[in-house]
Design a protein around this motif. Structure first.
Motif, PDB file in Angstrom:
ATOM      1  N   VAL A  15       0.872  -1.178   0.000  1.00 58.72           N
ATOM      2  CA  VAL A  15       0.000   0.000   0.000  1.00 58.72           C
ATOM      3  C   VAL A  15       0.905   1.223   0.000  1.00 58.72           C
ATOM      4  N   LEU A  16       0.518   2.240  -0.743  1.00 56.79           N
ATOM      5  CA  LEU A  16       1.271   3.486  -0.749  1.00 56.79           C
ATOM      6  C   LEU A  16       0.645   4.465   0.234  1.00 56.79           C
ATOM      7  N   THR A  17       1.482   5.131   1.011  1.00 58.89           N
ATOM      8  CA  THR A  17       0.991   6.151   1.931  1.00 58.89           C
ATOM      9  C   THR A  17       0.841   7.468   1.174  1.00 58.89           C
ATOM     10  N   GLY A  18       0.282   8.448   1.823  1.00 57.78           N
ATOM     11  CA  GLY A  18       0.105   9.743   1.199  1.00 57.78           C
ATOM     12  C   GLY A  18       1.421  10.413   0.856  1.00 57.78           C
ATOM     13  N   SER A  19       2.451  10.129   1.637  1.00 59.86           N
ATOM     14  CA  SER A  19       3.755  10.731   1.384  1.00 59.86           C
ATOM     15  C   SER A  19       4.595   9.929   0.390  1.00 59.86           C
ATOM     16  N   GLY A  20       4.044   8.816  -0.119  1.00 57.11           N
ATOM     17  CA  GLY A  20       4.742   8.037  -1.139  1.00 57.11           C
ATOM     18  C   GLY A  20       5.540   6.864  -0.611  1.00 57.11           C
ATOM     19  N   LYS A  21       5.481   6.604   0.693  1.00 58.96           N
ATOM     20  CA  LYS A  21       6.193   5.449   1.239  1.00 58.96           C
ATOM     21  C   LYS A  21       5.407   4.172   0.948  1.00 58.96           C
ATOM     22  N   VAL A  22       6.108   3.039   0.941  1.00 58.25           N
ATOM     23  CA  VAL A  22       5.486   1.757   0.666  1.00 58.25           C
ATOM     24  C   VAL A  22       5.326   1.004   1.978  1.00 58.25           C
ATOM     25  N   VAL A  23       4.091   0.593   2.272  1.00 57.90           N
ATOM     26  CA  VAL A  23       3.793  -0.140   3.503  1.00 57.90           C
ATOM     27  C   VAL A  23       3.667  -1.616   3.158  1.00 57.90           C
ATOM     28  N   ARG A  24       4.251  -2.468   4.002  1.00 55.41           N
ATOM     29  CA  ARG A  24       4.215  -3.913   3.788  1.00 55.41           C
ATOM     30  C   ARG A  24       3.818  -4.610   5.080  1.00 55.41           C
ATOM     31  N   ARG A  25       3.531  -5.892   4.995  1.00 54.12           N
ATOM     32  CA  ARG A  25       3.250  -6.711   6.168  1.00 54.12           C
ATOM     33  C   ARG A  25       4.500  -7.498   6.546  1.00 54.12           C
ATOM     34  N   HIS A  26       4.545  -7.959   7.781  1.00 52.56           N
ATOM     35  CA  HIS A  26       5.662  -8.792   8.219  1.00 52.56           C
ATOM     36  C   HIS A  26       5.461 -10.227   7.745  1.00 52.56           C
ATOM     37  N   ALA A  27       6.551 -10.908   7.462  1.00 54.02           N
ATOM     38  CA  ALA A  27       6.517 -12.325   7.102  1.00 54.02           C
ATOM     39  C   ALA A  27       6.489 -13.173   8.380  1.00 54.02           C
ATOM     40  N   TYR A  28       6.348 -14.474   8.210  1.00 54.27           N
ATOM     41  CA  TYR A  28       6.411 -15.468   9.295  1.00 54.27           C
ATOM     42  C   TYR A  28       5.238 -15.382  10.264  1.00 54.27           C
ATOM     43  N   HIS A  29       4.075 -14.916   9.801  1.00 50.87           N
ATOM     44  CA  HIS A  29       2.916 -14.860  10.697  1.00 50.87           C
ATOM     45  C   HIS A  29       1.731 -15.651  10.140  1.00 50.87           C
ATOM     46  N   SER A  30       1.992 -16.582   9.227  1.00 49.48           N
ATOM     47  CA  SER A  30       0.882 -17.302   8.610  1.00 49.48           C
ATOM     48  C   SER A  30       0.725 -18.733   9.130  1.00 49.48           C
ATOM     49  N   HIS A  31       1.811 -19.397   9.476  1.00 47.00           N
ATOM     50  CA  HIS A  31       1.706 -20.761   9.982  1.00 47.00           C
ATOM     51  C   HIS A  31       2.924 -21.074  10.851  1.00 47.00           C
ATOM     52  N   ILE A  32       2.905 -22.257  11.476  1.00 50.06           N
ATOM     53  CA  ILE A  32       3.918 -22.684  12.450  1.00 50.06           C
ATOM     54  C   ILE A  32       4.045 -21.620  13.555  1.00 50.06           C
ATOM     55  N   LEU A  33       2.911 -21.303  14.157  1.00 59.77           N
ATOM     56  CA  LEU A  33       2.891 -20.254  15.173  1.00 59.77           C
ATOM     57  C   LEU A  33       3.067 -20.802  16.583  1.00 59.77           C
ATOM     58  N   THR A  34       2.999 -22.127  16.751  1.00 60.60           N
ATOM     59  CA  THR A  34       3.064 -22.700  18.094  1.00 60.60           C
ATOM     60  C   THR A  34       4.426 -22.520  18.741  1.00 60.60           C
ATOM     61  N   LYS A  35       5.485 -22.531  17.948  1.00 54.63           N
ATOM     62  CA  LYS A  35       6.825 -22.410  18.529  1.00 54.63           C
ATOM     63  C   LYS A  35       7.263 -20.961  18.701  1.00 54.63           C
ATOM     64  N   LYS A  36       6.447 -20.012  18.254  1.00 56.14           N
ATOM     65  CA  LYS A  36       6.792 -18.601  18.391  1.00 56.14           C
ATOM     66  C   LYS A  36       6.173 -18.042  19.667  1.00 56.14           C
ATOM     67  N   THR A  37       6.890 -17.147  20.305  1.00 53.63           N
ATOM     68  CA  THR A  37       6.406 -16.569  21.558  1.00 53.63           C
ATOM     69  C   THR A  37       5.277 -15.574  21.284  1.00 53.63           C
ATOM     70  N   LYS A  38       4.529 -15.262  22.335  1.00 53.54           N
ATOM     71  CA  LYS A  38       3.445 -14.286  22.201  1.00 53.54           C
ATOM     72  C   LYS A  38       3.980 -12.945  21.735  1.00 53.54           C
ATOM     73  N   LYS A  39       5.110 -12.549  22.287  1.00 53.72           N
ATOM     74  CA  LYS A  39       5.716 -11.268  21.920  1.00 53.72           C
ATOM     75  C   LYS A  39       6.097 -11.247  20.440  1.00 53.72           C
ATOM     76  N   GLN A  40       6.668 -12.345  19.970  1.00 57.98           N
ATOM     77  CA  GLN A  40       7.092 -12.432  18.582  1.00 57.98           C
ATOM     78  C   GLN A  40       5.887 -12.328  17.647  1.00 57.98           C
TER      79      GLN A  40
END
Length: 65
Positions: A15-40
């Motif tokens: 997604v492009l912001t009003g100032s022209g920056k590109v916004v993205r999502r973080h990777a590694y949040h779709s599966h194998i979540l059991t071994k990741k901490t709540k904070k992560q």
């Protein structure tokens, strides 16, 4: 001359912001979540600004030269 097509996968991911920056999502949040901490998992929920070295490529995929 034909129209230039926008890359379909890129328009779903960035997604492009009003100032022209590109916004993205973080990777590694779709599966194998059991071994990741709540904070992560919590920190992966938020969006991030794409690195300046990748902005040119993303803008070309979105046909925003």
């Amino acid at each position: 001359m034909p129209k230039v097509k926008t890359n379909s996968s890129a328009k779903k991911r960035f997604v492009l912001t009003g100032s022209g920056k590109v916004v993205r999502r973080h990777a590694y949040h779709s599966h194998i979540l059991t071994k990741k901490t709540k904070k992560q998992k919590r920190n992966l929920v938020h969006t991030a600004i794409a690195h300046k070295s990748n902005v040119k490529q993303v803008r070309e995929l979105l046909c925003l030269r």
